[in-house]
Structures are given as structure tokens and as C-alpha cells.
Enzyme design. Structure first.
Site, PDB file in Angstrom:
ATOM      1  N   LYS A  25       0.832  -1.200   0.000  1.00 25.33           N
ATOM      2  CA  LYS A  25       0.000   0.000   0.000  1.00 25.33           C
ATOM      3  C   LYS A  25       0.868   1.253   0.000  1.00 25.33           C
ATOM      4  CE  LYS A  25      -1.795  -1.554   3.745  1.00 25.33           C
ATOM      5  NZ  LYS A  25      -2.576  -1.796   4.972  1.00 25.33           N
TER       6      LYS A  25
ATOM      7  N   THR B  93      -7.843   9.259   9.252  1.00 28.05           N
ATOM      8  CA  THR B  93      -7.656   7.995   8.529  1.00 28.05           C
ATOM      9  C   THR B  93      -7.400   6.824   9.477  1.00 28.05           C
ATOM     10  OG1 THR B  93      -5.295   8.507   8.272  1.00 28.05           O
ATOM     11  CG2 THR B  93      -6.773   9.143   6.468  1.00 28.05           C
TER      12      THR B  93
ATOM     13  N   GLY C 273      -7.647   3.522  11.199  1.00 32.47           N
ATOM     14  CA  GLY C 273      -8.296   2.262  10.854  1.00 32.47           C
ATOM     15  C   GLY C 273      -8.326   1.940   9.379  1.00 32.47           C
ATOM     16  N   THR C 274      -7.641   2.755   8.568  1.00 32.64           N
ATOM     17  CA  THR C 274      -7.689   2.538   7.120  1.00 32.64           C
ATOM     18  C   THR C 274      -7.152   1.167   6.726  1.00 32.64           C
ATOM     19  OG1 THR C 274      -7.422   4.914   6.740  1.00 32.64           O
ATOM     20  CG2 THR C 274      -6.950   3.451   4.897  1.00 32.64           C
ATOM     21  N   GLY C 275      -6.004   0.781   7.293  1.00 38.83           N
ATOM     22  CA  GLY C 275      -5.402  -0.510   6.940  1.00 38.83           C
ATOM     23  C   GLY C 275      -6.266  -1.687   7.358  1.00 38.83           C
ATOM     24  N   CYS C 276      -6.798  -1.627   8.573  1.00 39.63           N
ATOM     25  CA  CYS C 276      -7.693  -2.689   9.053  1.00 39.63           C
ATOM     26  C   CYS C 276      -8.919  -2.801   8.161  1.00 39.63           C
ATOM     27  CB  CYS C 276      -8.140  -2.391  10.482  1.00 39.63           C
ATOM     28  SG  CYS C 276      -6.825  -2.225  11.699  1.00 39.63           S
TER      29      CYS C 276
END
Length: 260
Positions: free
Chosen positions: A172, A202, A204-207
Site C-alpha cells: 500500500k 484515517t 483504521g484505514t489498513g484494518c
């Protein structure tokens, strides 16, 4: 009704971890089950405390769910210790569905969520078990053992991870400069590009992205298509401009519900 199981840490602020994964799956029309690996005391300003669940309890949660509602896909997030990683691997030893591993190592606020001694277990035990691994640039630098400063280096890192671990890799680019470019390599190369949004919230974007991908895999999509659909959902959730808390707030997991 398809189901997705999330194996991850709990976020008391509700923006990341288990809470984000359940909201995401629900928003995408998938039933969510869970196994909690760690409990965190956190809010939009940072992580105040972390306490791991015992490996016996992690294993028991997974087995209880699998004996009753076998998931159509699994997402694995925060796993902070070697014992928990081994417990997960044993509990999934005979699982044949798709598995997405989000190698959560450091929180957005800079708190280390993966113990140093657990890195080896993550690399050697869990990631090779996955269908897809979704590192951000700092995490990909650790997994690929290289510096990443350009999109070409993202591509090289994704290929290295694929070759080293035998698993599709989505590197990412949200930590990069300029437009957000994500690179997927699963033997074929895919490039996903969207303009960087001017929104500091942003958390929690990865989760959310990894659970959205897992949810779409549960619905029967290919890895490449699941990544594409997952990215669309996360982009909408960031672009909504939700503003909660006094720090870096969460994205809006319910954005599509509000639109409808």
C-alpha cells in the site's frame, strides 16, 4: 449469507481492529465473526495500554466459531506475540478458504503493536499461510528487507514478498508522496491509483481495507477484484470527511448506508 472471520485486536475507540472489521463486513453484506487477540485502551490520540489475550483463549475462540459457522474467508490483523501466532496457525491448520494477513506492526501514532520477538513467527509461520498479505510501506520494508521510496521500489518489494513467502502481496502506498498508489503482485502485476485525499482522519484505514478485501473474497471475487472493490469502499469512507475525536479520527464505515 457469506461470513468473514476477523482475528485481530480490539480498538476501544471503534475505528480500527475488530470493531472496524465487523463494521466493514456488515456494510458489505457479509456476516462477521471474530476472535480477539489483544485488548487495547486507545482513542483518536493514541494507544494507552495493550493486554494480550491468552493463546489458549485465542485458539478456543477460533475453534468455537469454526465448529459452527465456518468462515468463507479470514482476515488476520494484530497478533503481538509468537505464542498467539502459533495458536492461530494451529487453529487454522486445516482451513482451506482464503486468508488475508494485515501485518500490523506499528500503530498510526507510532506505538509498536508487534513485539520484536514475534516478527520471525509472523514471517515464517503466518504469512506463508496467507492468500494475500497487505503491508503498508514501512511494513513492506521489513518484509522485503529493502528501502521503498518510489513506486518502482513498491513493485520490487511486492515481487520480493511474493517470491520469498509464496503469497500475493499488496504493498500500500498511503505512506508515500503524491497520489496513493497500491501495488498488487500475485504472479501478475496490478496497479491501483487514486488521488490522495485531504483528510487527516484515517484511523483504521489498513484494518478496514484488509477486512473489505476478505469480505469480497468471501463473496467469491478474485484477489485482484477484491482489492479493487475494497479500495473503492475505503476511498469512499475517507472521502466522506467524518470528524470525530480530538486526534486522528476514524473513517466512516457506514458511508454507503448513509448514501442509501
Amino acid at each position: 449469507m457469506k461470513s468473514m472471520m476477523t482475528i485481530a485486536g480490539s480498538d476501544s475507540s471503534g475505528g480500527a481492529g475488530i470493531q472496524a472489521d465487523i463494521k466493514t463486513a456488515t456494510a458489505l453484506g457479509v456476516f462477521a465473526t471474530s476472535a480477539i487477540t489483544s485488548i487495547t485502551a486507545q482513542n483518536t490520540r493514541g494507544v494507552d495500554a495493550i493486554e494480550d489475550v491468552s493463546e489458549e483463549m485465542v485458539r478456543a475462540q477460533i475453534r468455537a466459531v469454526r465448529s459452527d459457522i465456518e468462515p468463507d474467508a479470514i482476515k488476520i490483523g494484530m497478533v503481538s506475540s509468537p505464542d498467539i501466532i502459533q495458536a492461530i496457525a494451529k487453529a487454522l491448520d486445516d482451513y482451506e478458504g482464503p486468508v488475508v494477513v494485515d501485518p500490523v506492526m506499528v500503530s498510526t501514532s507510532g506505538v509498536r503493536l508487534l513485539k520484536k520477538e514475534a516478527e520471525s513467527a509472523l514471517k515464517n509461520v503466518l504469512i506463508p499461510r496467507a492468500t494475500l498479505v497487505t503491508p503498508n510501506i514501512p511494513e513492506a520494508e521489513i518484509l522485503a528487507e529493502m528501502k521503498i521510496e518510489t513506486v518502482d521500489q513498491q513493485i520490487d518489494a511486492a515481487k520480493r514478498i511474493y517470491k520469498c513467502y509464496g503469497v500475493a502481496a499488496l504493498v500500500k502506498g498511503g505512506h508515500g508522496v503524491g497520489d496513493a498508489v497500491d501495488i498488487l503482485y500475485d504472479g501478475k502485476l496490478y496497479r491501483y491509483e487514486k488521488p490522495m485525499l485531504d483528510n487527516p482522519n484515517t484511523h483504521g484505514t489498513g484494518c478496514t481495507l484488509s477486512s473489505a478485501i476478505a469480505s469480497h473474497l468471501a463473496l467469491g471475487l478474485s484477489v485482484a477484484k477484491a482489492v479493487d472493490r475494497g479500495k473503492d469502499y475505503v476511498y469512499e469512507a475517507i472521502n466522506d470527511g467524518l470528524d470525530l475525536g480530538k486526534g486522528r479520527g476514524p473513517i466512516n464505515h457506514m458511508v454507503r448506508s448513509f448514501k442509501s
